[in-house]
Design an enzyme around this catalytic site. Sequence first.
Site, PDB file in Angstrom:
ATOM      1  CG  ASP A 135      -2.054   1.000   1.130  1.00 37.26           C
ATOM      2  OD1 ASP A 135      -2.294   1.528   0.016  1.00 37.26           O
ATOM      3  OD2 ASP A 135      -2.699   1.267   2.152  1.00 37.26           O
ATOM      4  CG  PHE A 136       5.315   2.653  -1.318  1.00 39.64           C
ATOM      5  CD1 PHE A 136       5.845   2.537  -0.045  1.00 39.64           C
ATOM      6  CD2 PHE A 136       5.972   3.462  -2.233  1.00 39.64           C
ATOM      7  CE1 PHE A 136       7.002   3.211   0.317  1.00 39.64           C
ATOM      8  CE2 PHE A 136       7.124   4.148  -1.885  1.00 39.64           C
ATOM      9  CZ  PHE A 136       7.638   4.022  -0.613  1.00 39.64           C
TER      10      PHE A 136
END
Length: 376
Positions: free
Chosen positions: A226-227
């Site tokens: 979930d960058f």
Amino acid sequence: MSSSEKPAVIKPSLTEAQAVELVERLYGLKVSSVQPMPGYDDQNFHILVSENQVTRDHSQSYTLKVMNAGESEDADLIEAQTRAMMFLSAKGFPSPIPIPTIDGKIMSLETIDCGVQSKAHMIRLLTYLPGLPLSEMPIGPQILYKVGQTLARMNEVLAEFQHPLRKSLKRPDFLWKLSNIHLLNKYLYAVGEGRDRQIIEQIIQQFQEEIIPNLCKFRQSLNHGDFSHTNILVQPVHPSANHSNPTELQQDLDVSGLLDFSDMNYGYYVFDVAISIMYLMLGSNDPIGAGRHVLSGFESVIPLLPEEQDAIFLLVLCRFCQSLVMGRYNALLYPENAEYLLSTGRAGWKCLHQLWSLGKEAVGKIWFEAGKFQST
């Protein structure tokens, strides 16, 4: 975020007084201020401390993270994620680390009364990192390049991560794993009928036909998962930078914090960069062009294989589908949190339609052939 087995997680609903009580009881710290922070299905608080009640050297600012009841049941997973954060911090990455409880634990399972019934929630107190979310800053080519580089370097270092609980990060049924996009089918009703649903169904079908048979050709890695523009903190490289000049500020930002490892899972290098491109498109004035700069930064560290490059367009579309469908679904479950849950959708549907209309070949020319941005 939840697994496919438990999509309807029970989000915590602690009061500020309960947050204060937890910090003071578990950590021996005197709280002077508590402020709620955004969260998808966990609850977060910014904690300021005015007095240290034990003889330990702490900074004065923390993040109290209260995990949802569903994921709190998997202590091994949460510990593995936390150990990975600690590993990255030790390697020089700006990731948060846990403050130990009075009895020396990095996390604590607490039964909390949130009004309707008591539930067990995993509690961690994390170091508070400097900077602002990238979502609140002008997103230009320079910071996109740096983000791509940072992601690739992090992926490289995570390949060295060793821990007895790391197997818990495989997460074969995790809904937010790109390889599990077919699990979205049971939630498509939240989108309704019409063009949006047709596009998503076609993307899922293309993934099954084009990506699944080729997964063996992709290089495996431990993904952050979930960058995104909300999980990347930035701050000016030079404190004297002119904050009122957006152009100057774009050129003078550095990555100061990497947040939220709750989606961490074993996947592939190309999955992580596709996920990041999708979210970074949302805050950019040039959404399609954003992908070029992220890829350029990433490939300066980890050049993608031809098969991985060929897959990136469809993988970005897949992450849009996951985020948009589950945003609509969870907004139905938690209308009080709908504004945050639907935040991706404000620009996300427009980006998805734009990508879909342009098509793989046209977007590929922009991302891979049109003279990528180079770091200066």
